[in-house]
Design a protein around this motif. Sequence first.
Motif, mmCIF file in Angstrom:
data_model
loop_
_atom_site.group_PDB
_atom_site.id
_atom_site.type_symbol
_atom_site.label_atom_id
_atom_site.label_comp_id
_atom_site.label_asym_id
_atom_site.label_seq_id
_atom_site.Cartn_x
_atom_site.Cartn_y
_atom_site.Cartn_z
ATOM 1 N N LEU A 18 0.845 -1.209 0.000
ATOM 2 C CA LEU A 18 0.000 0.000 0.000
ATOM 3 C C LEU A 18 0.877 1.255 0.000
ATOM 4 N N THR A 19 1.880 1.278 0.869
ATOM 5 C CA THR A 19 2.765 2.448 0.943
ATOM 6 C C THR A 19 3.478 2.675 -0.380
ATOM 7 N N ALA A 20 3.953 1.591 -0.990
ATOM 8 C CA ALA A 20 4.670 1.720 -2.272
ATOM 9 C C ALA A 20 3.741 2.288 -3.344
ATOM 10 N N VAL A 21 2.503 1.807 -3.351
ATOM 11 C CA VAL A 21 1.556 2.282 -4.368
ATOM 12 C C VAL A 21 1.183 3.743 -4.115
ATOM 13 N N LEU A 22 0.933 4.094 -2.867
ATOM 14 C CA LEU A 22 0.553 5.482 -2.554
ATOM 15 C C LEU A 22 1.677 6.445 -2.931
ATOM 16 N N ASN A 23 2.923 5.968 -2.792
ATOM 17 C CA ASN A 23 4.061 6.832 -3.154
ATOM 18 C C ASN A 23 4.236 6.944 -4.665
ATOM 19 N N ALA A 24 3.626 6.005 -5.396
ATOM 20 C CA ALA A 24 3.846 5.984 -6.859
ATOM 21 C C ALA A 24 2.714 6.667 -7.629
ATOM 22 N N VAL A 25 1.537 6.753 -7.022
ATOM 23 C CA VAL A 25 0.392 7.341 -7.739
ATOM 24 C C VAL A 25 0.636 8.835 -7.955
ATOM 25 N N HIS A 26 0.298 9.331 -9.149
ATOM 26 C CA HIS A 26 0.561 10.735 -9.481
ATOM 27 C C HIS A 26 -0.609 11.319 -10.254
ATOM 28 N N GLN A 27 -0.685 12.659 -10.270
ATOM 29 C CA GLN A 27 -1.693 13.360 -11.082
ATOM 30 C C GLN A 27 -1.585 12.874 -12.526
ATOM 31 N N PRO A 28 -2.633 12.759 -13.317
ATOM 32 C CA PRO A 28 -4.022 12.929 -12.885
ATOM 33 C C PRO A 28 -4.693 11.590 -12.568
ATOM 34 N N GLN A 29 -3.903 10.576 -12.181
ATOM 35 C CA GLN A 29 -4.477 9.250 -11.910
ATOM 36 C C GLN A 29 -5.552 9.383 -10.833
#
Length: 285
Positions: free
Chosen positions: A118-129
């Motif tokens: 979860l932490t890895a994904v939250l750190n990777a998600v970016h605008q405008p996703q």
Amino acid sequence: MKVGDNMQPITSKLVTQTIIERPAESYKGNYGRVLLIGGNQNFGGAIIMAATAATYSGAGLVTVATDPQNFTSLHARLPEAMVVDYHQTDYLLGLATNMDVIVIGPGLGTDPFAERLLTAVLNAVHQPQRLVIDGSALTLLAAHPQPLPATPIVVTPHQMEWQRLSGLKISEQTPTANHQAQQKLGVIAVVKAHHTTIYTDQQVWFNPGGTPAMATGGMGDTLAGMIGGFSGQFTDFTNAILSAVYLHSTIADDLAASRYVVLPHQISALIPKYMHDFSQAELDD
Ligand SMILES: NC(=O)C1=CN([C@@H]2O[C@H](COP(=O)(O)OP(=O)(O)OC[C@H]3O[C@@H](n4cnc5c(N)ncnc54)[C@H](O)[C@@H]3O)[C@@H](O)[C@H]2O)[C@@H](O)CC1
Ligand SMILES: Nc1ncnc2c1ncn2[C@@H]1O[C@H](COP(=O)(O)OP(=O)(O)O)[C@@H](O)[C@H]1O
Ligand SMILES: [Mg+2]
């Protein structure tokens, strides 16, 4: 749920305006690349139900990042979905960066692996996703608060997940208290209940539909998938969320007229038909 005076009902008109007819000159890339992350060894069904709902909601491309043990059962029911082993974090994050929508949480579990993922994904998600956080990811977030990406996010807690996340006991979850909690979290909140309520910075909505025939495991996983599928297709994020909530319970209400319980896969099977009907409905003036 007492309908507060400033609450607005989701209307069929809003759904008709959101689920528009598709232009002929289009291809799957126009209808959203959706990545769903979840389904550990005990909860494979959750991510299968969420992925089924996203696919039947019309997502252009669906990829499921899950425990490999779920690959065969997933493809048995949903050959349309592509798969990736969610233990291959680097490969998964490489895929994630090209996605339009990411749904994380159905069946994810709350063990240390799930927390790291979860932490890895939250750190990777970016605008405008667009990000949909559901199920165990909400429980993890409540237990281990961490910064959320600056991109459109919706959380879809049931009342106990909302208690964990907001700190509001279920008995204290009034529209006003929920709205304050949502503003603090800085995300759109779908608080699921008999009449689900939805909180954005601007407005509080309530869903007029809903039946106790929906009180069965997988119903929320299905809603998360529908929100993901709609968010990848329709321009306005809030209207995509509201339309998914409305359609999810409208289908269930219709089925519940002659069924004691409604199963998640029965709802998913009917999404294409209901979306067709709403896309054809004349806009009442
Ligand atoms: N077939 C599957 O693989 C399924 C997997 N699931 C996954 O299982 C994980 C855990 O989710 P759960 O929601 O089951 O577990 P949770 O631990 O989040 O919630 C269950 C607990 O919360 C309480 N609770 C839940 N909703 C409540 C309400 N409306 N009012 C009062 N108390 C309430 C229950 O009494 C229970 O104590 C999630 O990742 C979820 O996606 C579930 O969706 C069920 C189906
Ligand atoms: N009595 C009810 N009336 C209307 N909707 C209900 C009722 N009970 C459950 N639901 C709906 O079913 C879903 C349950 O979500 P959730 O608890 O997350 O299920 P899951 O087991 O998939 O995690 C929500 O959308 C909620 O609104
Ligand atoms: Mg759930």
